[in-house]
Write a protein that holds these residues in place. Structure first.
Motif, PDB file in Angstrom:
ATOM      1  N   ILE A 146       7.914  50.329 -74.404  1.00 23.88           N
ATOM      2  CA  ILE A 146       7.771  51.599 -75.123  1.00 23.88           C
ATOM      3  C   ILE A 146       8.273  51.485 -76.551  1.00 23.88           C
ATOM      4  CG2 ILE A 146       8.601  53.991 -75.235  1.00 23.88           C
ATOM      5  CD1 ILE A 146       6.501  53.567 -73.114  1.00 23.88           C
ATOM      6  N   TRP A 147       9.338  50.714 -76.736  1.00 21.32           N
ATOM      7  CA  TRP A 147       9.945  50.541 -78.056  1.00 21.32           C
ATOM      8  C   TRP A 147       9.612  49.145 -78.568  1.00 21.32           C
ATOM      9  CZ3 TRP A 147      15.944  50.767 -79.119  1.00 21.32           C
ATOM     10  CH2 TRP A 147      16.162  51.063 -80.465  1.00 21.32           C
ATOM     11  N   ALA A 148       8.325  48.844 -78.583  1.00 20.27           N
ATOM     12  CA  ALA A 148       7.805  47.560 -79.062  1.00 20.27           C
ATOM     13  C   ALA A 148       8.430  46.404 -78.279  1.00 20.27           C
ATOM     14  CB  ALA A 148       8.004  47.418 -80.570  1.00 20.27           C
ATOM     15  N   GLU A 149       9.151  45.499 -78.977  1.00 24.91           N
ATOM     16  CA  GLU A 149       9.701  44.316 -78.319  1.00 24.91           C
ATOM     17  C   GLU A 149      11.044  44.572 -77.656  1.00 24.91           C
ATOM     18  OE1 GLU A 149       8.269  41.352 -78.023  1.00 24.91           O
ATOM     19  OE2 GLU A 149       6.469  41.962 -79.101  1.00 24.91           O
ATOM     20  N   GLN A 150      11.571  45.787 -77.769  1.00 24.13           N
ATOM     21  CA  GLN A 150      12.920  46.081 -77.303  1.00 24.13           C
ATOM     22  C   GLN A 150      12.892  47.065 -76.139  1.00 24.13           C
ATOM     23  OE1 GLN A 150      15.476  47.014 -80.550  1.00 24.13           O
ATOM     24  NE2 GLN A 150      17.315  47.242 -79.306  1.00 24.13           N
ATOM     25  N   LEU A 151      13.542  46.715 -75.053  1.00 19.27           N
ATOM     26  CA  LEU A 151      13.651  47.637 -73.928  1.00 19.27           C
ATOM     27  C   LEU A 151      14.447  48.870 -74.334  1.00 19.27           C
ATOM     28  CD1 LEU A 151      14.422  45.121 -71.051  1.00 19.27           C
ATOM     29  CD2 LEU A 151      12.504  46.732 -71.056  1.00 19.27           C
ATOM     30  N   CYS A 152      13.967  50.020 -73.911  1.00 15.32           N
ATOM     31  CA  CYS A 152      14.699  51.259 -74.189  1.00 15.32           C
ATOM     32  C   CYS A 152      14.984  51.981 -72.883  1.00 15.32           C
ATOM     33  CB  CYS A 152      13.935  52.155 -75.159  1.00 15.32           C
ATOM     34  SG  CYS A 152      12.435  52.904 -74.487  1.00 15.32           S
ATOM     35  N   LEU A 153      15.766  53.051 -72.955  1.00 16.66           N
ATOM     36  CA  LEU A 153      16.132  53.802 -71.769  1.00 16.66           C
ATOM     37  C   LEU A 153      14.903  54.259 -71.000  1.00 16.66           C
ATOM     38  CD1 LEU A 153      18.959  56.073 -73.289  1.00 16.66           C
ATOM     39  CD2 LEU A 153      19.257  53.940 -71.992  1.00 16.66           C
ATOM     40  N   THR A 154      13.865  54.645 -71.720  1.00 18.60           N
ATOM     41  CA  THR A 154      12.652  55.161 -71.088  1.00 18.60           C
ATOM     42  C   THR A 154      11.973  54.115 -70.223  1.00 18.60           C
ATOM     43  OG1 THR A 154      12.338  56.698 -72.915  1.00 18.60           O
ATOM     44  CG2 THR A 154      10.426  56.258 -71.535  1.00 18.60           C
ATOM     45  N   ASP A 155      11.914  52.883 -70.694  1.00 15.63           N
ATOM     46  CA  ASP A 155      11.293  51.817 -69.900  1.00 15.63           C
ATOM     47  C   ASP A 155      11.919  51.724 -68.512  1.00 15.63           C
ATOM     48  OD1 ASP A 155       9.364  50.314 -71.682  1.00 15.63           O
ATOM     49  OD2 ASP A 155      11.161  50.144 -72.928  1.00 15.63           O
ATOM     50  N   CYS A 156      13.218  51.954 -68.446  1.00 13.59           N
ATOM     51  CA  CYS A 156      13.948  51.720 -67.203  1.00 13.59           C
ATOM     52  C   CYS A 156      13.565  52.692 -66.092  1.00 13.59           C
ATOM     53  CB  CYS A 156      15.448  51.802 -67.467  1.00 13.59           C
ATOM     54  SG  CYS A 156      16.032  50.581 -68.682  1.00 13.59           S
ATOM     55  N   ALA A 157      12.927  53.801 -66.452  1.00 14.04           N
ATOM     56  CA  ALA A 157      12.540  54.790 -65.448  1.00 14.04           C
ATOM     57  C   ALA A 157      11.330  54.359 -64.634  1.00 14.04           C
ATOM     58  CB  ALA A 157      12.247  56.129 -66.130  1.00 14.04           C
ATOM     59  N   TYR A 158      10.495  53.489 -65.184  1.00 11.83           N
ATOM     60  CA  TYR A 158       9.151  53.315 -64.638  1.00 11.83           C
ATOM     61  C   TYR A 158       8.904  52.150 -63.686  1.00 11.83           C
ATOM     62  CZ  TYR A 158       7.327  57.195 -67.329  1.00 11.83           C
ATOM     63  OH  TYR A 158       7.072  58.452 -67.809  1.00 11.83           O
ATOM     64  N   PRO A 159       9.566  51.015 -63.790  1.00 15.65           N
ATOM     65  CA  PRO A 159       9.117  49.878 -62.968  1.00 15.65           C
ATOM     66  C   PRO A 159       9.182  50.118 -61.466  1.00 15.65           C
ATOM     67  CG  PRO A 159      11.192  49.374 -64.089  1.00 15.65           C
ATOM     68  CD  PRO A 159      10.651  50.609 -64.701  1.00 15.65           C
ATOM     69  N   THR A 160      10.278  50.665 -60.953  1.00 15.24           N
ATOM     70  CA  THR A 160      10.346  50.893 -59.506  1.00 15.24           C
ATOM     71  C   THR A 160       9.322  51.938 -59.068  1.00 15.24           C
ATOM     72  OG1 THR A 160      12.162  52.452 -59.876  1.00 15.24           O
ATOM     73  CG2 THR A 160      12.763  50.221 -59.211  1.00 15.24           C
ATOM     74  N   THR A 161       9.086  52.929 -59.907  1.00 17.07           N
ATOM     75  CA  THR A 161       8.132  53.981 -59.558  1.00 17.07           C
ATOM     76  C   THR A 161       6.712  53.439 -59.479  1.00 17.07           C
ATOM     77  OG1 THR A 161       9.533  55.682 -60.560  1.00 17.07           O
ATOM     78  CG2 THR A 161       7.217  56.232 -60.247  1.00 17.07           C
ATOM     79  N   MET A 162       6.327  52.589 -60.410  1.00 16.12           N
ATOM     80  CA  MET A 162       4.973  52.037 -60.376  1.00 16.12           C
ATOM     81  C   MET A 162       4.765  51.173 -59.141  1.00 16.12           C
ATOM     82  SD  MET A 162       3.849  51.351 -64.340  1.00 16.12           S
ATOM     83  CE  MET A 162       5.328  50.572 -64.993  1.00 16.12           C
ATOM     84  N   PHE A 163       5.741  50.327 -58.826  1.00 14.92           N
ATOM     85  CA  PHE A 163       5.614  49.494 -57.631  1.00 14.92           C
ATOM     86  C   PHE A 163       5.647  50.351 -56.363  1.00 14.92           C
ATOM     87  CE2 PHE A 163       6.755  45.922 -60.431  1.00 14.92           C
ATOM     88  CZ  PHE A 163       5.878  44.955 -59.964  1.00 14.92           C
ATOM     89  N   MET A 164       6.515  51.348 -56.327  1.00  9.43           N
ATOM     90  CA  MET A 164       6.609  52.189 -55.149  1.00  9.43           C
ATOM     91  C   MET A 164       5.311  52.955 -54.911  1.00  9.43           C
ATOM     92  SD  MET A 164       9.397  55.154 -54.137  1.00  9.43           S
ATOM     93  CE  MET A 164      10.813  54.104 -54.406  1.00  9.43           C
ATOM     94  N   ALA A 165       4.690  53.419 -55.976  1.00 12.31           N
ATOM     95  CA  ALA A 165       3.417  54.126 -55.840  1.00 12.31           C
ATOM     96  C   ALA A 165       2.373  53.231 -55.181  1.00 12.31           C
ATOM     97  CB  ALA A 165       2.925  54.587 -57.212  1.00 12.31           C
ATOM     98  N   GLN A 166       2.338  51.979 -55.574  1.00 10.16           N
ATOM     99  CA  GLN A 166       1.387  51.040 -54.986  1.00 10.16           C
ATOM    100  C   GLN A 166       1.732  50.735 -53.532  1.00 10.16           C
ATOM    101  OE1 GLN A 166       2.089  48.161 -58.122  1.00 10.16           O
ATOM    102  NE2 GLN A 166      -0.001  48.425 -58.907  1.00 10.16           N
ATOM    103  N   ASP A 167       3.019  50.536 -53.238  1.00 14.26           N
ATOM    104  CA  ASP A 167       3.432  50.172 -51.887  1.00 14.26           C
ATOM    105  C   ASP A 167       3.232  51.323 -50.898  1.00 14.26           C
ATOM    106  OD1 ASP A 167       4.148  47.683 -52.824  1.00 14.26           O
ATOM    107  OD2 ASP A 167       6.284  48.122 -52.961  1.00 14.26           O
ATOM    108  N   VAL A 168       3.621  52.533 -51.296  1.00 13.24           N
ATOM    109  CA  VAL A 168       3.487  53.675 -50.396  1.00 13.24           C
ATOM    110  C   VAL A 168       2.013  54.020 -50.193  1.00 13.24           C
ATOM    111  CG1 VAL A 168       4.028  56.125 -50.070  1.00 13.24           C
ATOM    112  CG2 VAL A 168       5.761  54.573 -50.980  1.00 13.24           C
ATOM    113  N   SER A 169       1.222  53.917 -51.249  1.00 14.46           N
ATOM    114  CA  SER A 169      -0.218  54.161 -51.110  1.00 14.46           C
ATOM    115  C   SER A 169      -0.844  53.170 -50.136  1.00 14.46           C
ATOM    116  CB  SER A 169      -0.903  54.057 -52.480  1.00 14.46           C
ATOM    117  OG  SER A 169      -0.414  55.036 -53.362  1.00 14.46           O
TER     118      SER A 169
END
Length: 206
Positions: A146-169
């Motif tokens: 989200i913040w170009a080459e630098q991880l930001c707080l916002t990035d940290c919200a999404y990885p588990t959610t994206m994988f979980m959406a795929q796994d639960v589906s």
């Protein structure tokens, strides 16, 4: 004294804070809520909101993953995970709120259908979640984060959610196809060793 992190291994909100704690190499001890559940009276006496995650830093207690993320950034500013520019910072916060108010609730809806056979309700819930991902794809432009080459707080919200959406589906016999932009973002996040470990632990728990 180590910061106490009250969390549950299934929660994506807890995973977000866990990622931030580890990326910032903060000394912390993770515990289940007192009484074994965030519904317990013992936990409610400590955390009046009765939600997870929560932290206890000395005598200070705080709930809500976004509030905790901001607090950790203020108290442990390195590595920097929040833009200094007011507009960029506000944008990052808005994307974080999209996760908590739109995407995660749509994902959580799917859990009620595990081991049920009402395909119409499942199809409807999957459609809502797919639409949330489509809107997210229009909202973000990760390069690779989200913040170009630098991880930001916002990035940290999404990885588990994206994988979980795929796994639960998949557990419901459905397939969630992430938009290409989100697939690339997911891959970039998962390449980070710290994020990968948290994601893998969360997927195992689920």
């Amino acid at each position: 004294m180590s910061l106490i992190f009250y969390a549950h291994p299934l929660s994506t909100y807890c995973a977000k804070v866990r990622i931030i704690l580890k990326l910032k190499t903060i000394n912390f001890v993770e515990q289940l809520p007192p009484g074994g559940s965030y519904h317990s009276n013992a936990y409610h006496k400590l955390i009046a909101a009765g939600s997870i995650p929560a932290i206890q830093d000395g005598s200070f207690v705080l709930h809500d993953s976004d509030a905790i993320a901001e607090y950790l950034e203020d108290c442990y500013p390195l590595p920097t995970m929040r833009a200094s520019d007011p507009q960029q910072r506000a944008y990052q916060r808005s994307v974080a709120r999209y996760h908590d108010t739109r995407l995660e609730p749509a994902l959580r809806t799917l859990f009620r259908f595990i081991r049920q056979t009402d395909t119409h309700q499942v199809d409807t819930a999957i459609s809502v979640l797919t639409d949330c991902f489509s809107r997210l794809s229009n909202l973000v432009d990760p390069t690779p984060y989200i913040w170009a080459e630098q991880l930001c707080l916002t990035d940290c919200a999404y990885p588990t959610t994206m994988f979980m959406a795929q796994d639960v589906s998949a557990a419901l016999g459905q397939t969630i196809e992430l938009p290409t932009k989100l697939k690339l973002w997911q891959s970039a996040l998962y390449e980070d060793q710290t994020i990968r470990q948290v994601v893998d632990d969360n997927r195992a728990a689920v």
